[in-house]
Design a protein around this motif. Structure first.
Motif, PDB file in Angstrom:
ATOM      1  N   SER A 109     -13.425 -14.258  13.248  1.00  0.00           N
ATOM      2  CA  SER A 109     -12.378 -15.215  12.889  1.00  0.00           C
ATOM      3  C   SER A 109     -11.303 -15.164  13.946  1.00  0.00           C
ATOM      4  O   SER A 109     -10.377 -14.373  13.852  1.00  0.00           O
ATOM      5  CB  SER A 109     -11.806 -14.899  11.520  1.00  0.00           C
ATOM      6  OG  SER A 109     -10.934 -15.912  11.101  1.00  0.00           O
ATOM      7  N   TYR A 118     -10.788 -16.479   5.716  1.00  0.00           N
ATOM      8  CA  TYR A 118      -9.533 -16.134   6.347  1.00  0.00           C
ATOM      9  C   TYR A 118      -8.570 -17.306   6.179  1.00  0.00           C
ATOM     10  O   TYR A 118      -8.989 -18.460   6.107  1.00  0.00           O
ATOM     11  CB  TYR A 118      -9.718 -15.899   7.855  1.00  0.00           C
ATOM     12  CG  TYR A 118     -10.195 -14.528   8.233  1.00  0.00           C
ATOM     13  CD1 TYR A 118     -11.554 -14.258   8.340  1.00  0.00           C
ATOM     14  CD2 TYR A 118      -9.296 -13.508   8.521  1.00  0.00           C
ATOM     15  CE1 TYR A 118     -11.997 -13.002   8.709  1.00  0.00           C
ATOM     16  CE2 TYR A 118      -9.732 -12.248   8.891  1.00  0.00           C
ATOM     17  CZ  TYR A 118     -11.084 -12.000   8.980  1.00  0.00           C
ATOM     18  OH  TYR A 118     -11.527 -10.767   9.348  1.00  0.00           O
ATOM     19  N   HIS A 129      -5.844 -19.412   8.017  1.00  0.00           N
ATOM     20  CA  HIS A 129      -5.356 -19.728   9.361  1.00  0.00           C
ATOM     21  C   HIS A 129      -4.266 -20.776   9.274  1.00  0.00           C
ATOM     22  O   HIS A 129      -4.308 -21.666   8.419  1.00  0.00           O
ATOM     23  CB  HIS A 129      -6.495 -20.296  10.220  1.00  0.00           C
ATOM     24  CG  HIS A 129      -7.448 -19.282  10.738  1.00  0.00           C
ATOM     25  ND1 HIS A 129      -7.635 -19.052  12.082  1.00  0.00           N
ATOM     26  CD2 HIS A 129      -8.277 -18.427  10.094  1.00  0.00           C
ATOM     27  CE1 HIS A 129      -8.536 -18.109  12.247  1.00  0.00           C
ATOM     28  NE2 HIS A 129      -8.938 -17.707  11.061  1.00  0.00           N
ATOM     29  N   TYR A 169      -2.352 -23.555  11.922  1.00  0.00           N
ATOM     30  CA  TYR A 169      -2.224 -24.219  13.209  1.00  0.00           C
ATOM     31  C   TYR A 169      -1.063 -25.192  13.105  1.00  0.00           C
ATOM     32  O   TYR A 169      -0.669 -25.589  12.006  1.00  0.00           O
ATOM     33  CB  TYR A 169      -3.500 -25.005  13.571  1.00  0.00           C
ATOM     34  CG  TYR A 169      -4.620 -24.150  14.106  1.00  0.00           C
ATOM     35  CD1 TYR A 169      -5.370 -23.343  13.251  1.00  0.00           C
ATOM     36  CD2 TYR A 169      -4.923 -24.136  15.460  1.00  0.00           C
ATOM     37  CE1 TYR A 169      -6.386 -22.539  13.740  1.00  0.00           C
ATOM     38  CE2 TYR A 169      -5.942 -23.339  15.964  1.00  0.00           C
ATOM     39  CZ  TYR A 169      -6.662 -22.548  15.102  1.00  0.00           C
ATOM     40  OH  TYR A 169      -7.669 -21.753  15.585  1.00  0.00           O
ATOM     41  N   HIS A 172      -3.085 -15.965  11.633  1.00  0.00           N
ATOM     42  CA  HIS A 172      -4.084 -15.922  10.581  1.00  0.00           C
ATOM     43  C   HIS A 172      -4.071 -14.554   9.905  1.00  0.00           C
ATOM     44  O   HIS A 172      -3.576 -13.570  10.476  1.00  0.00           O
ATOM     45  CB  HIS A 172      -5.487 -16.275  11.103  1.00  0.00           C
ATOM     46  CG  HIS A 172      -6.192 -15.170  11.837  1.00  0.00           C
ATOM     47  ND1 HIS A 172      -5.985 -14.921  13.175  1.00  0.00           N
ATOM     48  CD2 HIS A 172      -7.097 -14.259  11.421  1.00  0.00           C
ATOM     49  CE1 HIS A 172      -6.754 -13.922  13.562  1.00  0.00           C
ATOM     50  NE2 HIS A 172      -7.429 -13.486  12.514  1.00  0.00           N
ATOM     51  N   ARG A 213     -10.921 -20.481   6.792  1.00  0.00           N
ATOM     52  CA  ARG A 213     -12.022 -20.394   7.757  1.00  0.00           C
ATOM     53  C   ARG A 213     -12.891 -19.199   7.386  1.00  0.00           C
ATOM     54  O   ARG A 213     -12.396 -18.084   7.232  1.00  0.00           O
ATOM     55  CB  ARG A 213     -11.458 -20.234   9.166  1.00  0.00           C
ATOM     56  CG  ARG A 213     -12.476 -20.434  10.264  1.00  0.00           C
ATOM     57  CD  ARG A 213     -11.830 -20.321  11.625  1.00  0.00           C
ATOM     58  NE  ARG A 213     -12.821 -20.475  12.685  1.00  0.00           N
ATOM     59  CZ  ARG A 213     -12.611 -20.164  13.958  1.00  0.00           C
ATOM     60  NH1 ARG A 213     -11.441 -19.691  14.337  1.00  0.00           N
ATOM     61  NH2 ARG A 213     -13.561 -20.339  14.849  1.00  0.00           N
TER      62      ARG A 213
END
Lengths: 115, 111
Positions: free
Chosen positions: A101, B32, B34, B36, B49, B91
């Motif tokens: 990840s 996970y 994350h 952005y 993240h 993710r």
């Protein structure tokens, strides 16, 4: 300063013409993503590759779009024939999968206008 | 795919902290979290993240609820350059680790 490079930055073409967009991922990265962004749909994932092999291209219209990685330093997205509804900004991103990840780095995009 | 829910837009004053919320009630153990952001006329850029524990980096902090069903991105001192669309993304940590963007939160910074 490592970065993802996309060419061309802008492209205006007539309906029916072939369009090829190119992306140079960051050296050593093994994952490449292609996205399309429009005001209406936002950022849509078109396709992504791992070690040059396509992992998922379900977001891509198969009849006119194709994505390839001829080698590790070049990814291409082709539209043939182009249509006005393909007008959008196309982004390429690359990443290195080590710990499963990790972050993706995006290019500046190619703004495509089909008239 | 597990989804995230974010407010469409938020406003904050310059030089004040900003807390951007994200709900992800259907998160799975392999996801996970994350974040952005996309500045005007640019491609998205990675912010931060995390998996379970809170995370800090030079850009922001990520606070993750104990049940992992929500998280908050914290900008400690917002500047005008932080005006952007912020995306919260789940993710997976397996082969299917594609990055799917939602609508995000448009953050306006008031001078």
């Amino acid at each position: 300063d490592a970065r993802v490079t996309q060419t061309p930055r802008h492209k205006v073409t007539e309906m029916g013409q072939e369009v090829t967009m190119r992306c140079q991922p960051i050296l050593g990265h093994n994952t490449v993503f292609w996205y399309r962004q429009t005001m209406m749909q936002g950022l849509e994932l078109l396709a992504y590759f791992r070690n040059r092999a396509p992992l998922d291209d379900s977001g891509m219209p198969k009849d006119r779009f194709s994505a390839e990685m001829p080698d590790a330093t070049l990814a291409t997205l082709k539209i043939q024939p182009s249509e006005p509804r393909d007008s959008a900004v196309y982004f390429c991103a690359s990443g290195l999968v080590l710990s499963r990840s990790t972050e993706a780095f995006f290019g500046q995009g190619t703004r495509l206008t089909v008239v | 795919d597990a989804k995230t829910t974010q407010p469409n837009s938020m406003e904050s004053n310059e030089e004040e902290p900003v807390h951007l919320p994200c709900n992800h009630s259907t998160i799975s153990g392999t996801d996970y979290i994350h974040w952005y952001r996309q500045l005007p006329s640019q491609g998205p850029e990675y912010v931060i993240h995390g998996l379970t524990s809170n995370v800090n980096n030079r850009m922001a902090s990520l606070a993750i609820a104990e049940d992992r069903k929500s998280s908050t991105l914290i900008l400690h001192r917002a500047t005008l350059r932080d005006a952007a669309v912020y995306y919260c993304i789940l993710r997976k940590m397996n082969r299917d680790d594609k990055i799917i963007f939602g609508k995000g939160t448009r953050l306006h910074i008031l001078p």
